[in-house]
Design a protein around this motif. Structure first.
Motif, PDB file in Angstrom:
ATOM      1  N   PHE A 281      35.972  38.161  45.972  1.00 27.06           N
ATOM      2  CA  PHE A 281      36.669  37.171  46.785  1.00 27.06           C
ATOM      3  C   PHE A 281      35.716  36.422  47.694  1.00 27.06           C
ATOM      4  CE2 PHE A 281      41.248  37.923  46.350  1.00 27.06           C
ATOM      5  CZ  PHE A 281      41.268  39.129  45.675  1.00 27.06           C
TER       6      PHE A 281
ATOM      7  N   TYR B  56      41.049  47.930  47.076  1.00 31.77           N
ATOM      8  CA  TYR B  56      40.161  47.019  47.776  1.00 31.77           C
ATOM      9  C   TYR B  56      40.214  47.327  49.267  1.00 31.77           C
ATOM     10  CZ  TYR B  56      40.100  43.974  43.619  1.00 31.77           C
ATOM     11  OH  TYR B  56      39.945  43.462  42.346  1.00 31.77           O
TER      12      TYR B  56
ATOM     13  N   PHE C 162      40.628  32.454  40.262  1.00 26.42           N
ATOM     14  CA  PHE C 162      41.939  32.629  40.886  1.00 26.42           C
ATOM     15  C   PHE C 162      41.929  32.016  42.289  1.00 26.42           C
ATOM     16  CE2 PHE C 162      43.290  35.939  37.863  1.00 26.42           C
ATOM     17  CZ  PHE C 162      42.071  36.407  37.410  1.00 26.42           C
TER      18      PHE C 162
ATOM     19  N   TYR D 165      43.089  41.266  27.833  1.00 25.26           N
ATOM     20  CA  TYR D 165      41.686  41.181  28.184  1.00 25.26           C
ATOM     21  C   TYR D 165      41.499  40.464  29.508  1.00 25.26           C
ATOM     22  CZ  TYR D 165      36.703  40.521  27.429  1.00 25.26           C
ATOM     23  OH  TYR D 165      35.343  40.538  27.542  1.00 25.26           O
ATOM     24  N   GLN D 166      42.350  39.459  29.724  1.00 26.60           N
ATOM     25  CA  GLN D 166      42.287  38.696  30.959  1.00 26.60           C
ATOM     26  C   GLN D 166      43.627  38.840  31.664  1.00 26.60           C
ATOM     27  OE1 GLN D 166      39.519  34.982  29.537  1.00 26.60           O
ATOM     28  NE2 GLN D 166      41.597  35.067  28.809  1.00 26.60           N
ATOM     29  N   GLU D 167      43.584  39.381  32.874  1.00 29.72           N
ATOM     30  CA  GLU D 167      44.836  39.690  33.552  1.00 29.72           C
ATOM     31  C   GLU D 167      44.808  39.261  34.996  1.00 29.72           C
ATOM     32  OE1 GLU D 167      46.417  43.570  31.109  1.00 29.72           O
ATOM     33  OE2 GLU D 167      45.508  43.877  33.077  1.00 29.72           O
ATOM     34  N   THR D 168      46.007  39.121  35.540  1.00 31.58           N
ATOM     35  CA  THR D 168      46.185  38.867  36.960  1.00 31.58           C
ATOM     36  C   THR D 168      46.419  40.186  37.668  1.00 31.58           C
ATOM     37  OG1 THR D 168      47.111  36.686  36.545  1.00 31.58           O
ATOM     38  CG2 THR D 168      47.645  37.728  38.657  1.00 31.58           C
ATOM     39  N   GLN D 169      45.783  40.352  38.803  1.00 29.63           N
ATOM     40  CA  GLN D 169      46.017  41.524  39.641  1.00 29.63           C
ATOM     41  C   GLN D 169      47.060  41.170  40.697  1.00 29.63           C
ATOM     42  OE1 GLN D 169      42.366  43.340  41.062  1.00 29.63           O
ATOM     43  NE2 GLN D 169      41.310  42.887  39.126  1.00 29.63           N
ATOM     44  N   TYR D 170      48.039  42.051  40.843  1.00 30.07           N
ATOM     45  CA  TYR D 170      49.127  41.857  41.798  1.00 30.07           C
ATOM     46  C   TYR D 170      48.913  42.824  42.956  1.00 30.07           C
ATOM     47  CZ  TYR D 170      51.151  39.252  37.968  1.00 30.07           C
ATOM     48  OH  TYR D 170      51.354  38.348  36.972  1.00 30.07           O
ATOM     49  N   PHE D 171      48.914  42.282  44.153  1.00 32.81           N
ATOM     50  CA  PHE D 171      48.554  43.062  45.329  1.00 32.81           C
ATOM     51  C   PHE D 171      49.769  43.588  46.088  1.00 32.81           C
ATOM     52  CE2 PHE D 171      43.982  42.788  45.854  1.00 32.81           C
ATOM     53  CZ  PHE D 171      43.669  41.849  44.900  1.00 32.81           C
ATOM     54  N   GLY D 172      49.578  44.738  46.689  1.00 32.23           N
ATOM     55  CA  GLY D 172      50.559  45.301  47.591  1.00 32.23           C
ATOM     56  C   GLY D 172      50.346  44.795  49.010  1.00 32.23           C
TER      57      GLY D 172
ATOM     58  N   LYS E  71      45.689  30.340  38.503  1.00 39.85           N
ATOM     59  CA  LYS E  71      44.569  31.008  37.845  1.00 39.85           C
ATOM     60  C   LYS E  71      44.051  30.140  36.708  1.00 39.85           C
ATOM     61  CE  LYS E  71      47.765  33.450  34.825  1.00 39.85           C
ATOM     62  NZ  LYS E  71      48.437  34.737  34.541  1.00 39.85           N
TER      63      LYS E  71
ATOM     64  N   ASN F  23      36.736  34.240  34.977  1.00 40.54           N
ATOM     65  CA  ASN F  23      38.128  33.905  35.263  1.00 40.54           C
ATOM     66  C   ASN F  23      38.183  33.543  36.743  1.00 40.54           C
ATOM     67  OD1 ASN F  23      38.969  34.764  32.635  1.00 40.54           O
ATOM     68  ND2 ASN F  23      38.916  36.872  33.376  1.00 40.54           N
TER      69      ASN F  23
ATOM     70  N   PHE G 229      36.118  44.994  46.521  1.00 42.93           N
ATOM     71  CA  PHE G 229      36.500  45.972  45.513  1.00 42.93           C
ATOM     72  C   PHE G 229      35.926  47.360  45.841  1.00 42.93           C
ATOM     73  CE2 PHE G 229      37.522  47.555  41.359  1.00 42.93           C
ATOM     74  CZ  PHE G 229      36.464  48.362  40.992  1.00 42.93           C
TER      75      PHE G 229
ATOM     76  N   TYR H  74      44.365  32.934  45.558  1.00 39.81           N
ATOM     77  CA  TYR H  74      45.441  33.724  46.135  1.00 39.81           C
ATOM     78  C   TYR H  74      45.765  33.136  47.507  1.00 39.81           C
ATOM     79  CZ  TYR H  74      45.027  37.578  42.741  1.00 39.81           C
ATOM     80  OH  TYR H  74      45.033  38.352  41.608  1.00 39.81           O
TER      81      TYR H  74
ATOM     82  N   PHE I  49      41.924  30.807  33.110  1.00 42.49           N
ATOM     83  CA  PHE I  49      41.267  31.700  32.150  1.00 42.49           C
ATOM     84  C   PHE I  49      40.472  30.879  31.139  1.00 42.49           C
ATOM     85  CE2 PHE I  49      42.861  35.074  34.230  1.00 42.49           C
ATOM     86  CZ  PHE I  49      44.036  35.683  33.824  1.00 42.49           C
TER      87      PHE I  49
ATOM     88  N   HIS J  23      51.875  39.717  51.948  1.00 46.45           N
ATOM     89  CA  HIS J  23      50.730  40.188  51.182  1.00 46.45           C
ATOM     90  C   HIS J  23      50.149  39.076  50.312  1.00 46.45           C
ATOM     91  CE1 HIS J  23      54.255  40.791  48.591  1.00 46.45           C
ATOM     92  NE2 HIS J  23      53.445  40.600  47.582  1.00 46.45           N
ATOM     93  N   LEU J  24      48.992  39.334  49.760  1.00 47.28           N
ATOM     94  CA  LEU J  24      48.333  38.379  48.878  1.00 47.28           C
ATOM     95  C   LEU J  24      49.207  38.057  47.674  1.00 47.28           C
ATOM     96  CD1 LEU J  24      44.656  39.688  48.672  1.00 47.28           C
ATOM     97  CD2 LEU J  24      45.340  37.395  49.367  1.00 47.28           C
TER      98      LEU J  24
ATOM     99  N   PRO K  34      38.997  40.438  50.456  1.00 52.02           N
ATOM    100  CA  PRO K  34      39.032  41.809  49.944  1.00 52.02           C
ATOM    101  C   PRO K  34      37.752  42.166  49.189  1.00 52.02           C
ATOM    102  CG  PRO K  34      41.117  40.698  49.531  1.00 52.02           C
ATOM    103  CD  PRO K  34      40.164  39.656  50.029  1.00 52.02           C
TER     104      PRO K  34
ATOM    105  N   GLN L  74      36.797  43.711  38.182  1.00 59.12           N
ATOM    106  CA  GLN L  74      36.541  43.656  39.628  1.00 59.12           C
ATOM    107  C   GLN L  74      36.622  42.217  40.110  1.00 59.12           C
ATOM    108  OE1 GLN L  74      32.747  45.382  40.615  1.00 59.12           O
ATOM    109  NE2 GLN L  74      32.392  43.824  42.168  1.00 59.12           N
ATOM    110  N   LEU L  75      37.556  41.934  40.987  1.00 59.98           N
ATOM    111  CA  LEU L  75      37.633  40.614  41.599  1.00 59.98           C
ATOM    112  C   LEU L  75      36.653  40.521  42.759  1.00 59.98           C
ATOM    113  CD1 LEU L  75      41.477  39.889  41.791  1.00 59.98           C
ATOM    114  CD2 LEU L  75      39.782  38.627  40.455  1.00 59.98           C
TER     115      LEU L  75
ATOM    116  N   TYR M 173      43.879  49.189  41.151  1.00 59.27           N
ATOM    117  CA  TYR M 173      42.648  48.838  41.852  1.00 59.27           C
ATOM    118  C   TYR M 173      42.819  49.095  43.349  1.00 59.27           C
ATOM    119  CZ  TYR M 173      42.748  45.787  37.701  1.00 59.27           C
ATOM    120  OH  TYR M 173      42.886  45.284  36.430  1.00 59.27           O
TER     121      TYR M 173
END
Lengths: 115, 116
Positions: B106, A35, B34, A100-107, B49, B32, A45, B36, B51, B43-44, A43, B103-104, A33
């Motif tokens: 925020f 952002y 979250f 189906y439900q996931e966590t997004q990990y950011f850089g 979380k 869902n 999208f 952060y 669900f 970083h974030l 952030p 798409q998150l 992804y």
């Protein structure tokens, strides 16, 4: 560290120049992804890949923005003919792509300054 | 389209004070949720979380959040903050299934400053 990496971390460019940012996701993460984060905002999208397929790009800010993930691993985000309003932090995130439900990990992000 | 509101832009607390950061979302379907955190220069990172299941979720570093569906809220709490909790906190939501589920969205974030 096997987290999401982004390169460069900082970029200063002149208005009208093209810039390209790279994102390497966590190994074996299928979803990637992009952002954008501007000052004082969360952030926002931009676009999303499942492997090499770009499944959503309607949120890219203009046709000057494009993204690729040619082999389903790293991704690039290009901004053509940069404008001062493009100055922002560009964040990449990844997730496994198996749930189906996931966590997004950011850089750490690439901070762009357009002069 | 969904939206997220974080009510406090900047919160200043003394160490050992209790913390509650508000988050409300706008979306008609199942989501869902979250939280952060972004520590200075970092970083974030995911704090916690939700669900499904127990609406009271526990995260790292003693944080917890409660999902109240009737209020469209997901407030973050910590009973006793430390100086090391100084950071910016972002609430985020994505729809469960359907268009935009990847798409998150925020909130604008809440800056927490903890005074030693």
């Amino acid at each position: 560290d096997t987290g999401v990496s982004q390169d460069p971390r900082h970029k200063i460019t002149k208005r009208g120049q093209n810039v390209t940012f790279r994102c390497d996701p966590i190994s074996e993460h299928n979803r990637l992804y992009w952002y954008r984060q501007t000052l004082g905002q969360g952030p926002e999208f931009l676009t999303y890949f499942q492997n090499e397929a770009q499944l959503e790009k309607s949120r890219l800010l203009s046709d000057r923005f494009s993204a690729e993930r040619p082999k389903g691993s790293f991704s690039t985000l290009e901004i053509q003919r940069t404008e001062q309003g493009d100055s922002a932090m560009y964040l990449c995130a990844s997730s496994p792509g198996t749930q189906y439900q996931e966590t997004q990990y950011f850089g750490p992000g690439t901070r762009l300054l357009v002069l | 389209a969904q939206s997220v509101s974080q009510h406090n832009h900047h919160v200043i607390l003394s160490e050992a004070a209790s913390l509650e950061l508000g988050c409300n979302y706008s979306y008609g379907g199942t989501v869902n949720l979250f939280w952060y955190v972004q520590y200075p220069g970092q970083h974030l990172q995911l704090l916690l979380k939700y669900f499904s299941g127990d609406p009271l979720v526990k995260g790292i570093k003693g944080f917890e959040a409660e999902f109240i569906k009737s209020k469209f809220s997901f407030n973050l709490r910590k009973p006793s903050v430390q100086w090391s909790d100084t950071a910016e906190y972002f609430c985020a939501v994505n729809p469960r299934g359907g268009a935009g589920s990847y798409q998150l969205t925020f909130g604008k974030g809440t800056k927490l400053s903890v005074i030693p």
